[in-house]
Design a protein around this motif. Structure first.
Motif, PDB file in Angstrom:
ATOM      1  N   ALA A 183      -2.111  62.674 102.149  1.00 55.91           N
ATOM      2  CA  ALA A 183      -0.782  62.142 102.492  1.00 55.91           C
ATOM      3  C   ALA A 183      -0.392  61.142 101.414  1.00 55.91           C
ATOM      4  O   ALA A 183      -0.694  59.953 101.516  1.00 55.91           O
ATOM      5  CB  ALA A 183      -0.821  61.477 103.860  1.00 55.91           C
ATOM      6  N   LEU A 237       0.591  57.338 101.409  1.00 56.50           N
ATOM      7  CA  LEU A 237       1.382  57.232 102.638  1.00 56.50           C
ATOM      8  C   LEU A 237       0.469  56.822 103.788  1.00 56.50           C
ATOM      9  O   LEU A 237       0.803  55.957 104.586  1.00 56.50           O
ATOM     10  CB  LEU A 237       2.056  58.576 102.966  1.00 56.50           C
ATOM     11  CG  LEU A 237       3.363  58.910 102.248  1.00 56.50           C
ATOM     12  CD1 LEU A 237       3.186  58.945 100.738  1.00 56.50           C
ATOM     13  CD2 LEU A 237       3.915  60.234 102.729  1.00 56.50           C
ATOM     14  N   GLU A 277       2.087  53.361 105.414  1.00 52.67           N
ATOM     15  CA  GLU A 277       2.216  53.302 106.879  1.00 52.67           C
ATOM     16  C   GLU A 277       1.542  52.064 107.458  1.00 52.67           C
ATOM     17  O   GLU A 277       2.045  51.472 108.421  1.00 52.67           O
ATOM     18  CB  GLU A 277       1.633  54.570 107.509  1.00 52.67           C
ATOM     19  CG  GLU A 277       2.496  55.785 107.232  1.00 52.67           C
ATOM     20  CD  GLU A 277       2.159  56.979 108.103  1.00 52.67           C
ATOM     21  OE1 GLU A 277       2.957  57.920 108.101  1.00 52.67           O
ATOM     22  OE2 GLU A 277       1.106  56.976 108.784  1.00 52.67           O
ATOM     23  N   THR A 309       5.238  55.485 110.924  1.00 55.91           N
ATOM     24  CA  THR A 309       5.002  56.691 110.136  1.00 55.91           C
ATOM     25  C   THR A 309       6.124  56.880 109.112  1.00 55.91           C
ATOM     26  O   THR A 309       7.266  56.471 109.340  1.00 55.91           O
ATOM     27  CB  THR A 309       4.934  57.948 111.036  1.00 55.91           C
ATOM     28  OG1 THR A 309       6.151  58.048 111.782  1.00 55.91           O
ATOM     29  CG2 THR A 309       3.766  57.881 111.994  1.00 55.91           C
ATOM     30  N   THR A 340       7.618  59.820 105.962  1.00 49.02           N
ATOM     31  CA  THR A 340       7.500  61.168 105.410  1.00 49.02           C
ATOM     32  C   THR A 340       7.448  61.095 103.884  1.00 49.02           C
ATOM     33  O   THR A 340       7.864  60.097 103.279  1.00 49.02           O
ATOM     34  CB  THR A 340       8.714  62.036 105.804  1.00 49.02           C
ATOM     35  OG1 THR A 340       9.903  61.467 105.212  1.00 49.02           O
ATOM     36  CG2 THR A 340       8.875  62.107 107.315  1.00 49.02           C
ATOM     37  N   TRP A 341       6.976  62.168 103.284  1.00 44.85           N
ATOM     38  CA  TRP A 341       6.928  62.265 101.826  1.00 44.85           C
ATOM     39  C   TRP A 341       8.339  62.095 101.256  1.00 44.85           C
ATOM     40  O   TRP A 341       8.545  61.368 100.286  1.00 44.85           O
ATOM     41  CB  TRP A 341       6.344  63.628 101.435  1.00 44.85           C
ATOM     42  CG  TRP A 341       6.093  63.827  99.982  1.00 44.85           C
ATOM     43  CD1 TRP A 341       4.925  63.587  99.313  1.00 44.85           C
ATOM     44  CD2 TRP A 341       7.014  64.314  98.992  1.00 44.85           C
ATOM     45  NE1 TRP A 341       5.060  63.899  97.981  1.00 44.85           N
ATOM     46  CE2 TRP A 341       6.333  64.350  97.749  1.00 44.85           C
ATOM     47  CE3 TRP A 341       8.350  64.728  99.029  1.00 44.85           C
ATOM     48  CZ2 TRP A 341       6.933  64.786  96.568  1.00 44.85           C
ATOM     49  CZ3 TRP A 341       8.960  65.155  97.853  1.00 44.85           C
ATOM     50  CH2 TRP A 341       8.261  65.179  96.641  1.00 44.85           C
ATOM     51  N   GLN A 342       9.312  62.770 101.895  1.00 43.21           N
ATOM     52  CA  GLN A 342      10.691  62.739 101.396  1.00 43.21           C
ATOM     53  C   GLN A 342      11.275  61.323 101.456  1.00 43.21           C
ATOM     54  O   GLN A 342      12.000  60.893 100.553  1.00 43.21           O
ATOM     55  CB  GLN A 342      11.568  63.705 102.219  1.00 43.21           C
ATOM     56  CG  GLN A 342      12.906  64.045 101.581  1.00 43.21           C
ATOM     57  CD  GLN A 342      12.782  64.725 100.214  1.00 43.21           C
ATOM     58  OE1 GLN A 342      11.885  65.527  99.994  1.00 43.21           O
ATOM     59  NE2 GLN A 342      13.651  64.372  99.285  1.00 43.21           N
ATOM     60  N   GLU A 343      10.949  60.592 102.520  1.00 48.49           N
ATOM     61  CA  GLU A 343      11.457  59.217 102.677  1.00 48.49           C
ATOM     62  C   GLU A 343      10.935  58.316 101.559  1.00 48.49           C
ATOM     63  O   GLU A 343      11.677  57.493 101.007  1.00 48.49           O
ATOM     64  CB  GLU A 343      11.022  58.661 104.042  1.00 48.49           C
ATOM     65  CG  GLU A 343      11.495  57.245 104.314  1.00 48.49           C
ATOM     66  CD  GLU A 343      10.914  56.644 105.586  1.00 48.49           C
ATOM     67  OE1 GLU A 343      11.122  55.442 105.816  1.00 48.49           O
ATOM     68  OE2 GLU A 343      10.251  57.379 106.350  1.00 48.49           O
TER      69      GLU A 343
END
Length: 275
Positions: A85, A183, A217, A223, A225-228
């Motif tokens: 992640a 992440l 995180e 949590t 996301t990768w995109q965020e």
């Protein structure tokens, strides 16, 4: 302001990810593509070995296979990294580019500024620190095979714990620097993949890694996301590095070379077992 190419590669396996970095390096070295900033992820998860790292004595290949975790060797030095992640970036640019500081240490600092600005946009106040061990000021402790246990030139940290690890190589007059922005951090899972002499040693190493590393995180308490995490990074790197990023794709030649490198080099045992 100089134009750089921005590539969002999305997710790929370990051999492709490392092959694409090298294909860009070769194309840029030949003057066929501009300086490039690339972001990518890993599917499935993988352990990458530093170029000079011993494979069999440090990584448990049977455990990796059992857990469907790829193993790949990087062009860059350093120690093992579990890529799961995380948002990974790579930078490819000529060594003699007028924007790039001449020393390796100063160039780490320059590139890492992009991460700091991007993290700020996510609400994280990270710092760039020079670990004492980089100057031999920390008492020598038994090191693990894990990257996040290793001091590097400039580390991106939050409250003293490492959040991003980077490595660099210079080849054909070109710099390749890539790094991992965590992440989530899986210390116990990673330790299971290392060759360690006992259960007690695994527990000790996992505790040590938890004390020295953190993840987005953990810092934000939610949590992500990768995109965020990717979203603010291109603009942040552009501002911090003083460059204009232009969205692009790999050229047909880069795609061909990366497929070739993935199948003949990065997925092959001779490369993984180089040492």
């Amino acid at each position: 302001m100089m134009n750089w190419r921005l590539i969002n590669s999305g997710f790929a396996d370990a051999a492709i990810n490392m092959a694409v970095d090298e294909a860009i390096l070769l194309a840029h070295s030949a003057g066929k593509v501009p300086p490039t900033l690339r972001f990518y992820g890993w599917q499935p998860a993988a352990v990458s070995l530093g170029y000079f790292q011993r494979a069999m004595s440090e990584i448990d290949f049977d455990q990796c296979k059992e857990r469907n975790i790829d193993v790949v060797r990087r062009l860059t030095g350093g120690r093992a990294v579990l890529h799961d992640a995380e948002l990974t970036y790579s930078i490819v640019v000529q060594e003699d580019d007028p924007l790039i500081p001449k020393t390796i240490t100063a160039s780490y600092r320059y590139f890492s500024n992009g991460l700091l600005v991007g993290l700020r946009e996510l609400g994280i106040q990270a710092q760039m620190t020079v670990p004492a061990a980089a100057y031999g000021q920390r008492k020598k402790q038994p090191a693990s095979a894990a990257c996040f246990d290793a001091p590097s030139h400039y580390e991106v940290t939050v409250e003293g714990r490492k959040l991003a690890g980077s490595a660099q190589v210079r080849k054909n007059g070109v710099i390749l620097q890539h790094g991992s922005l965590l992440l989530r951090f899986f210390a116990e899972q990673f330790v299971e993949l290392l060759r360690l002499p006992s259960v007690e040693k695994r527990q000790q190493t996992a505790q040590m890694l938890k004390g020295r590393a953190t993840a987005i995180e953990d810092v934000l308490g939610r949590t992500v996301t990768w995109q965020e995490v990717y979203h603010p990074m291109p603009e942040a790197f552009g501002a911090a590095l003083g460059i204009k990023l232009v969205s692009g794709e790999l050229t047909e030649e880069e795609k061909r070379v990366s497929k070739e490198l993935a199948s003949t080099k990065y997925s092959q045992d001779f490369w993984k077992m180089l040492r």
